[in-house]
Design a protein around this motif. Structure first.
Motif, PDB file in Angstrom:
ATOM      1  N   ASN A   1       0.837  -1.216   0.000  1.00 47.52           N
ATOM      2  CA  ASN A   1       0.000   0.000   0.000  1.00 47.52           C
ATOM      3  C   ASN A   1       0.866   1.257   0.000  1.00 47.52           C
ATOM      4  OD1 ASN A   1      -2.361  -1.467   0.034  1.00 47.52           O
ATOM      5  ND2 ASN A   1      -2.710  -1.257   2.246  1.00 47.52           N
ATOM      6  N   LEU A   2       1.893   1.262   0.851  1.00 52.05           N
ATOM      7  CA  LEU A   2       2.764   2.434   0.950  1.00 52.05           C
ATOM      8  C   LEU A   2       3.536   2.666  -0.344  1.00 52.05           C
ATOM      9  CD1 LEU A   2       4.059   1.828   4.591  1.00 52.05           C
ATOM     10  CD2 LEU A   2       2.534   3.673   3.845  1.00 52.05           C
ATOM     11  N   GLU A   3       3.959   1.575  -0.975  1.00 54.32           N
ATOM     12  CA  GLU A   3       4.698   1.709  -2.239  1.00 54.32           C
ATOM     13  C   GLU A   3       3.814   2.315  -3.322  1.00 54.32           C
ATOM     14  OE1 GLU A   3       7.340  -1.047  -5.326  1.00 54.32           O
ATOM     15  OE2 GLU A   3       6.279  -1.965  -3.637  1.00 54.32           O
ATOM     16  N   ARG A   4       2.544   1.914  -3.364  1.00 51.22           N
ATOM     17  CA  ARG A   4       1.633   2.473  -4.374  1.00 51.22           C
ATOM     18  C   ARG A   4       1.437   3.976  -4.159  1.00 51.22           C
ATOM     19  NH1 ARG A   4      -1.083  -2.522  -3.779  1.00 51.22           N
ATOM     20  NH2 ARG A   4      -2.442  -1.661  -2.148  1.00 51.22           N
ATOM     21  N   ARG A   5       1.597   4.422  -2.924  1.00 53.48           N
ATOM     22  CA  ARG A   5       1.425   5.842  -2.616  1.00 53.48           C
ATOM     23  C   ARG A   5       2.762   6.584  -2.600  1.00 53.48           C
ATOM     24  NH1 ARG A   5      -1.842   5.917   2.835  1.00 53.48           N
ATOM     25  NH2 ARG A   5      -1.744   8.170   2.438  1.00 53.48           N
ATOM     26  N   ALA A   6       3.832   5.877  -3.043  1.00 48.83           N
ATOM     27  CA  ALA A   6       5.176   6.470  -3.088  1.00 48.83           C
ATOM     28  C   ALA A   6       5.628   6.932  -1.707  1.00 48.83           C
ATOM     29  CB  ALA A   6       5.225   7.623  -4.091  1.00 48.83           C
ATOM     30  N   LEU A   7       5.267   6.147  -0.670  1.00 46.50           N
ATOM     31  CA  LEU A   7       5.681   6.444   0.702  1.00 46.50           C
ATOM     32  C   LEU A   7       6.717   5.432   1.164  1.00 46.50           C
ATOM     33  CD1 LEU A   7       2.181   7.226   2.274  1.00 46.50           C
ATOM     34  CD2 LEU A   7       3.917   8.870   1.536  1.00 46.50           C
ATOM     35  N   SER A   8       7.481   5.792   2.180  1.00 48.24           N
ATOM     36  CA  SER A   8       8.510   4.904   2.709  1.00 48.24           C
ATOM     37  C   SER A   8       7.865   3.671   3.340  1.00 48.24           C
ATOM     38  CB  SER A   8       9.354   5.619   3.773  1.00 48.24           C
ATOM     39  OG  SER A   8      10.010   6.737   3.212  1.00 48.24           O
ATOM     40  N   PRO A   9       8.482   2.498   3.174  1.00 48.03           N
ATOM     41  CA  PRO A   9       7.920   1.288   3.784  1.00 48.03           C
ATOM     42  C   PRO A   9       8.081   1.307   5.301  1.00 48.03           C
ATOM     43  CG  PRO A   9      10.065   0.816   2.831  1.00 48.03           C
ATOM     44  CD  PRO A   9       9.732   2.234   2.441  1.00 48.03           C
ATOM     45  N   LEU A  10       7.431   0.367   5.954  1.00 46.96           N
ATOM     46  CA  LEU A  10       7.586   0.219   7.394  1.00 46.96           C
ATOM     47  C   LEU A  10       9.006  -0.250   7.700  1.00 46.96           C
ATOM     48  CD1 LEU A  10       4.197  -1.508   8.315  1.00 46.96           C
ATOM     49  CD2 LEU A  10       4.791   0.914   8.417  1.00 46.96           C
ATOM     50  N   PRO A  11       9.528   0.035   8.875  1.00 45.68           N
ATOM     51  CA  PRO A  11      10.904  -0.363   9.209  1.00 45.68           C
ATOM     52  C   PRO A  11      11.100  -1.871   9.065  1.00 45.68           C
ATOM     53  CG  PRO A  11      10.024   1.124  10.881  1.00 45.68           C
ATOM     54  CD  PRO A  11       8.881   0.771   9.974  1.00 45.68           C
ATOM     55  N   VAL A  12      12.274  -2.251   8.565  1.00 44.13           N
ATOM     56  CA  VAL A  12      12.604  -3.671   8.443  1.00 44.13           C
ATOM     57  C   VAL A  12      12.859  -4.230   9.841  1.00 44.13           C
ATOM     58  CG1 VAL A  12      14.266  -5.327   7.523  1.00 44.13           C
ATOM     59  CG2 VAL A  12      13.585  -3.339   6.157  1.00 44.13           C
ATOM     60  N   GLY A  13      12.322  -5.422  10.103  1.00 42.50           N
ATOM     61  CA  GLY A  13      12.584  -6.067  11.388  1.00 42.50           C
ATOM     62  C   GLY A  13      11.469  -5.940  12.392  1.00 42.50           C
ATOM     63  N   VAL A  14      10.273  -5.508  11.947  1.00 42.72           N
ATOM     64  CA  VAL A  14       9.137  -5.435  12.878  1.00 42.72           C
ATOM     65  C   VAL A  14       8.699  -6.854  13.232  1.00 42.72           C
ATOM     66  CG1 VAL A  14       6.735  -4.717  13.162  1.00 42.72           C
ATOM     67  CG2 VAL A  14       8.356  -3.222  11.993  1.00 42.72           C
ATOM     68  N   THR A  15       8.657  -7.155  14.518  1.00 38.29           N
ATOM     69  CA  THR A  15       8.235  -8.463  15.017  1.00 38.29           C
ATOM     70  C   THR A  15       7.118  -8.268  16.041  1.00 38.29           C
ATOM     71  OG1 THR A  15       9.805  -8.452  16.858  1.00 38.29           O
ATOM     72  CG2 THR A  15      10.588  -9.346  14.741  1.00 38.29           C
ATOM     73  N   CYS A  16       6.552  -9.380  16.482  1.00 41.65           N
ATOM     74  CA  CYS A  16       5.520  -9.294  17.526  1.00 41.65           C
ATOM     75  C   CYS A  16       6.075  -8.605  18.762  1.00 41.65           C
ATOM     76  CB  CYS A  16       5.027 -10.697  17.879  1.00 41.65           C
ATOM     77  SG  CYS A  16       4.171 -11.538  16.517  1.00 41.65           S
ATOM     78  N   HIS A  17       7.304  -8.940  19.129  1.00 46.81           N
ATOM     79  CA  HIS A  17       7.878  -8.345  20.329  1.00 46.81           C
ATOM     80  C   HIS A  17       8.137  -6.851  20.127  1.00 46.81           C
ATOM     81  CE1 HIS A  17       9.731  -8.551  24.258  1.00 46.81           C
ATOM     82  NE2 HIS A  17      10.736  -7.838  23.801  1.00 46.81           N
ATOM     83  N   LYS A  18       8.503  -6.455  18.908  1.00 47.35           N
ATOM     84  CA  LYS A  18       8.747  -5.035  18.650  1.00 47.35           C
ATOM     85  C   LYS A  18       7.472  -4.213  18.772  1.00 47.35           C
ATOM     86  CE  LYS A  18      13.131  -5.600  17.666  1.00 47.35           C
ATOM     87  NZ  LYS A  18      14.158  -5.167  18.627  1.00 47.35           N
ATOM     88  N   LEU A  19       6.306  -4.852  18.593  1.00 43.66           N
ATOM     89  CA  LEU A  19       5.056  -4.126  18.767  1.00 43.66           C
ATOM     90  C   LEU A  19       4.835  -3.761  20.234  1.00 43.66           C
ATOM     91  CD1 LEU A  19       2.653  -5.972  16.286  1.00 43.66           C
ATOM     92  CD2 LEU A  19       3.903  -3.834  15.960  1.00 43.66           C
TER      93      LEU A  19
END
Length: 416
Positions: A327-345
């Motif tokens: 979705n973000l790529e279609r809107r030419a926005l930066s992706p979410l940070p690499v490495g998001v995990t359940c614990h990082k939430l």
């Protein structure tokens, strides 16, 4: 037989009748011995040498099994499970038949290299599995997931356990030194980067994607509650195990609280205050759930069974992250940070509380933490956040930028 020799009284045992000794034979022996004493020839009899039975050197399997049986009653349940896993799945398959003396520094290094090769093979298999899963059409059976590769930290953990066992072997005299001791036996384990979603647009992008996947999936696969599940971790700070064990009797929507009763630590048993946005999400999820009895799981599988960490990661979080980034790529926005995990939430939740200006002690209590170091690092990070972003986060979690409950649940406006 008693006599004096060398200015000392001597006592010599000859034997028993069963050995053929009589008084006459003893008297003859005494006469002979006294003659030796007079001639200066007599020597005290030497004791018979004690012949010790040879002790067979134990194998690593035998010694490690005795070590574990001895230490297991002193360990906490989760520690005992981890030690057993390290032994059964890793150390014993490699060292089981080794005699203790055969475990050298070279053998320990050979074990480490074997585990590294195994991790690389598994990582390649998992990557290939993900590509196959992404190419699946709707309704196609998902292939069986390969085993996860061991991290450098996990491999080091098995070597630490090996060293602990061999240290006891040294104390018992089976080894001259511990071949698993020292940093050179370990892999260099890099610390994971501090990654979490701490901006309103990032959190909204994640939950928007979850809502869209929920709405677009087959009718028989709806009701999973992808959006509410991820919101409970990102806006409630639950560990994945706590989330999987959560039942409706633990959730008091009227009072705006949920109770964590199944946690890995004593501090983890706690009451969590529901942010308004999370309360709305749980209300909507409860209204759509097939079973909301007190004993029903809040986030069961489609079959009604409890989820586990692997299920949440592979069936919920990973597909939602892919969809959010698309979705973000279609809107030419930066992706979410690499490495998001359940614990990082969980870190996201902590970051939100800090942005809202909550007291560090309150933040620790909501997370179920006892160590303030992590909370203080979050406060340091929050000092770099501008006032505008704080207000956007506040508006998002207080519900000002949230979709009205029950309407257009797949879309949350993202603050500009």
């Amino acid at each position: 037989m008693r006599f004096r020799a060398g200015a000392k009284r001597r006592y010599v045992t000859l034997g028993a009748r069963a050995d053929g000794w009589t008084r006459e034979k003893a008297a003859d022996e005494l006469t002979y011995v006294l003659g030796q004493v007079q001639r200066g020839e007599w020597q005290p009899p030497r004791p018979a040498p004690v012949i010790e039975e040879p002790v067979e050197e134990p194998t690593f399997h035998e010694f490690a099994s005795r070590w574990f049986d001895g230490i297991a009653p002193e360990l906490a349940e989760k520690t005992r499970v981890r030690y057993r896993w390290q032994l059964t799945n890793h150390l014993l398959p490699f060292f089981a038949r080794h005699k203790l003396a055969a475990i050298t520094v070279e053998e320990v290094d050979r074990y480490r290299r074997a585990k590294v090769r195994e991790a690389q093979t598994r990582r390649a298999a998992v990557d290939a599995w993900h590509k196959r899963c992404e190419a699946l059409r709707d309704g196609e059976q998902r292939p069986v997931r390969p085993e996860r590769p061991m991290s450098a930290a996990s491999i080091n953990g098995t070597i630490t356990r090996l060293g602990q066992i061999l240290e006891e072997a040294v104390e018992y005299g089976h080894l001259p030194r511990n071949p698993a001791r020292g940093k050179r036996r370990r892999l260099k384990a890099s610390k994971s980067a501090a990654v979490w979603l701490d901006r309103a647009d990032q959190i909204a992008a994640l939950l928007n994607a979850a809502g869209e996947l929920e709405a677009d999936c087959r009718a028989d696969r709806r009701g999973i509650g992808r959006r509410a599940l991820l919101a409970t971790m990102a806006l409630g700070g639950l560990r994945v195990g706590e989330l999987c064990a959560l039942r409706w009797r633990h959730v008091d929507l009227a009072a705006g609280r949920l109770r964590v009763v199944d946690s890995k630590t004593d501090a983890g048993v706690r009451l969590v205050d529901l942010l308004p946005a999370l309360r709305d999400e749980l209300l909507a999820h409860k209204a759509a759930s097939a079973s909301t009895s007190a004993d029903a799981l809040v986030f069961p599988t489609l079959g009604g069974r409890p989820r586990d960490a692997n299920n949440v990661r592979e069936r919920v979080l990973r597909p939602v992250l892919r969809h959010a980034n698309a979705n973000l790529e279609r809107r030419a926005l930066s992706p979410l940070p690499v490495g998001v995990t359940c614990h990082k939430l969980r870190h996201t939740f902590a970051s939100i509380l800090v942005a809202l200006g909550e007291d560090p002690r309150y933040v620790m209590g909501q997370l179920g933490h006892t160590d303030p170091a992590f909370t203080l690092r979050l406060y340091t990070h929050a000092m770099r956040r501008d006032d505008g972003e704080r207000e956007r986060l506040r508006a998002l979690v207080q519900g000002a930028d949230w979709a009205e409950t029950g309407r257009n649940a797949g879309a949350v406006p993202i603050a500009a």
